[in-house]
Enzyme design. Sequence first.
Site, PDB file in Angstrom:
ATOM      1  N   LYS A 204     -20.759  -2.803  28.821  1.00 29.81           N
ATOM      2  CA  LYS A 204     -19.301  -2.969  28.887  1.00 29.81           C
ATOM      3  C   LYS A 204     -18.824  -4.066  29.842  1.00 29.81           C
ATOM      4  O   LYS A 204     -17.691  -4.045  30.322  1.00 29.81           O
ATOM      5  CB  LYS A 204     -18.585  -1.640  29.232  1.00 29.81           C
ATOM      6  CG  LYS A 204     -19.032  -0.443  28.449  1.00 29.81           C
ATOM      7  CD  LYS A 204     -19.316  -0.717  26.996  1.00 29.81           C
ATOM      8  CE  LYS A 204     -18.090  -1.049  26.176  1.00 29.81           C
ATOM      9  NZ  LYS A 204     -18.506  -1.486  24.804  1.00 29.81           N
TER      10      LYS A 204
ATOM     11  N   HIS B   3     -29.803  -4.918  28.176  1.00 28.19           N
ATOM     12  CA  HIS B   3     -29.249  -4.206  29.338  1.00 28.19           C
ATOM     13  C   HIS B   3     -30.370  -3.888  30.330  1.00 28.19           C
ATOM     14  O   HIS B   3     -30.176  -3.108  31.248  1.00 28.19           O
ATOM     15  CB  HIS B   3     -28.623  -2.870  28.904  1.00 28.19           C
ATOM     16  CG  HIS B   3     -27.356  -2.986  28.123  1.00 28.19           C
ATOM     17  ND1 HIS B   3     -26.395  -3.926  28.388  1.00 28.19           N
ATOM     18  CD2 HIS B   3     -26.867  -2.239  27.084  1.00 28.19           C
ATOM     19  CE1 HIS B   3     -25.383  -3.771  27.544  1.00 28.19           C
ATOM     20  NE2 HIS B   3     -25.656  -2.768  26.740  1.00 28.19           N
TER      21      HIS B   3
ATOM     22  N   ARG C  20     -18.804  -7.531  35.698  1.00 27.10           N
ATOM     23  CA  ARG C  20     -17.375  -7.226  35.551  1.00 27.10           C
ATOM     24  C   ARG C  20     -17.017  -6.178  36.605  1.00 27.10           C
ATOM     25  O   ARG C  20     -17.882  -5.374  36.997  1.00 27.10           O
ATOM     26  CB  ARG C  20     -17.143  -6.657  34.138  1.00 27.10           C
ATOM     27  CG  ARG C  20     -15.702  -6.391  33.783  1.00 27.10           C
ATOM     28  CD  ARG C  20     -15.601  -5.769  32.386  1.00 27.10           C
ATOM     29  NE  ARG C  20     -14.217  -5.687  31.955  1.00 27.10           N
ATOM     30  CZ  ARG C  20     -13.804  -5.075  30.842  1.00 27.10           C
ATOM     31  NH1 ARG C  20     -14.702  -4.510  30.039  1.00 27.10           N
ATOM     32  NH2 ARG C  20     -12.530  -5.035  30.513  1.00 27.10           N
TER      33      ARG C  20
ATOM     34  N   SER D 208     -14.007   1.177  30.257  1.00 33.28           N
ATOM     35  CA  SER D 208     -14.420   0.678  28.948  1.00 33.28           C
ATOM     36  C   SER D 208     -15.562   1.551  28.390  1.00 33.28           C
ATOM     37  O   SER D 208     -15.583   1.923  27.214  1.00 33.28           O
ATOM     38  CB  SER D 208     -14.875  -0.778  29.088  1.00 33.28           C
ATOM     39  OG  SER D 208     -15.309  -1.295  27.866  1.00 33.28           O
TER      40      SER D 208
HETATM   41  P1  A3P Z   1     -12.491  -3.119  27.006  1.00 34.91           P
HETATM   42  O1  A3P Z   1     -13.080  -1.826  26.553  1.00 34.91           O
HETATM   43  O2  A3P Z   1     -11.984  -3.058  28.417  1.00 34.91           O
HETATM   44  O3  A3P Z   1     -11.465  -3.658  26.071  1.00 34.91           O
HETATM   45  P2  A3P Z   1     -19.617  -5.134  26.015  1.00 34.91           P
HETATM   46  O4  A3P Z   1     -19.621  -6.175  24.964  1.00 34.91           O
HETATM   47  O5  A3P Z   1     -20.496  -5.467  27.182  1.00 34.91           O
HETATM   48  O6  A3P Z   1     -19.853  -3.804  25.448  1.00 34.91           O
HETATM   49  O7  A3P Z   1     -18.157  -5.144  26.669  1.00 34.91           O
HETATM   50  C1  A3P Z   1     -17.067  -4.729  25.907  1.00 34.91           C
HETATM   51  C2  A3P Z   1     -15.792  -5.105  26.610  1.00 34.91           C
HETATM   52  O8  A3P Z   1     -15.571  -6.522  26.490  1.00 34.91           O
HETATM   53  C3  A3P Z   1     -14.575  -4.423  25.967  1.00 34.91           C
HETATM   54  O9  A3P Z   1     -13.661  -4.191  27.049  1.00 34.91           O
HETATM   55  C4  A3P Z   1     -14.094  -5.518  25.010  1.00 34.91           C
HETATM   56  O10 A3P Z   1     -12.769  -5.373  24.596  1.00 34.91           O
HETATM   57  C5  A3P Z   1     -14.302  -6.746  25.906  1.00 34.91           C
HETATM   58  N1  A3P Z   1     -14.286  -8.006  25.142  1.00 34.91           N
HETATM   59  C6  A3P Z   1     -15.043  -8.359  24.087  1.00 34.91           C
HETATM   60  N2  A3P Z   1     -14.677  -9.577  23.629  1.00 34.91           N
HETATM   61  C7  A3P Z   1     -13.674 -10.007  24.426  1.00 34.91           C
HETATM   62  C8  A3P Z   1     -12.867 -11.195  24.465  1.00 34.91           C
HETATM   63  N3  A3P Z   1     -13.001 -12.172  23.585  1.00 34.91           N
HETATM   64  N4  A3P Z   1     -11.932 -11.287  25.436  1.00 34.91           N
HETATM   65  C9  A3P Z   1     -11.765 -10.304  26.345  1.00 34.91           C
HETATM   66  N5  A3P Z   1     -12.490  -9.157  26.364  1.00 34.91           N
HETATM   67  C10 A3P Z   1     -13.438  -9.009  25.405  1.00 34.91           C
END
Ligand code: A3P
Length: 288
Positions: free
Chosen positions: A45, A100, A122, A130
């Site tokens: 996340k 991961h 992050r 998230s």
């Molecule tokens: P949120 O749940 O806070 O919206 P991962 O890919 O590591 O699983 O992380 C997912 C998080 O990255 C999610 O956060 C998702 O919405 C966010 N995310 C993915 N693409 C994004 C983008 N282009 N801009 C901003 N956030 C993004």
Amino acid sequence: MEQQKKYLFEYKGFYFSVETSPEYVASLEDFEINDSDIFIATYPKSGTVWTQNILSLIIHEGHRNGTENMETMERIPWLEYNTKDRDYADLPLPRVFATHLPYYLLPRDLRRKRGRVIYVTRNPKDVMVSFYHFSKYICSLEEIPDFNLFMERFLAGKVLASSWLDHVEGWCSHAEDFNILFVTYEEMKKDLRSAVLKICNFLGRKLSEEEVDSVVKQATFENMRKDPRANYENLPDDIVEKNKGSFLRKGTVGDWKNIMTVAQNERFDKVLNEKIKTLPIKFIWDIN
Ligand code: A3P
């Protein structure tokens, strides 16, 4: 932990989803690395899918100009979750993987500075929030509707990928062992163009101004959300519960403020704040 065993197993102090096995993870130690290989390493996340998409756009012109239709998972597979049993040696070069894994379970060659790693961090409060929402959406994770309970599991490292702090701390303090670039979710949010250029520079990729513009445009939250490949919309129903969310959920900085109570925030800070201050790398995010 009994119920969690249905979803997670522990190997060398790290929690994996049961979609992989201890034997497979152990075999990765000998996984052969090419100099051109690129690994996106994250705690869950933290912006993995975003970085996967940015790399696809930087590296593959066909992806950028829409002439190629390939699922992100096909193009940038998970190192430790090879669910389709693919032969990763057959992937076109440069191979790009998402992982991961903690630093100590990575292929040996990578720790000898073959290949490159992009490690994305992050703000852990946003990561946790998230993660909480994601565990409702993805079938391979236990759904924990009570946020307080989820937070306690997160703080205790009893979740997929274990402790956030151990993950980040481990990667930061062993940075010298890798060819590594640290990027934060927050810097991508603040200035995506600069982050894309920083990644291009690390990879030795020279894109024209127009190409960089195109990468930045297609990697915004709004545009990725519209793209079914970037938003992982084509995953089958036994992997995700589509009525309960999406990969791209909110995409903001500071969403934790919408869910954490004052008491939860104080508890979180008590456990993590002082330890974060001792991280060997200072990141632009601030947990408050
Ligand atoms: P949120 O749940 O806070 O919206 P991962 O890919 O590591 O699983 O992380 C997912 C998080 O990255 C999610 O956060 C998702 O919405 C966010 N995310 C993915 N693409 C994004 C983008 N282009 N801009 C901003 N956030 C993004």
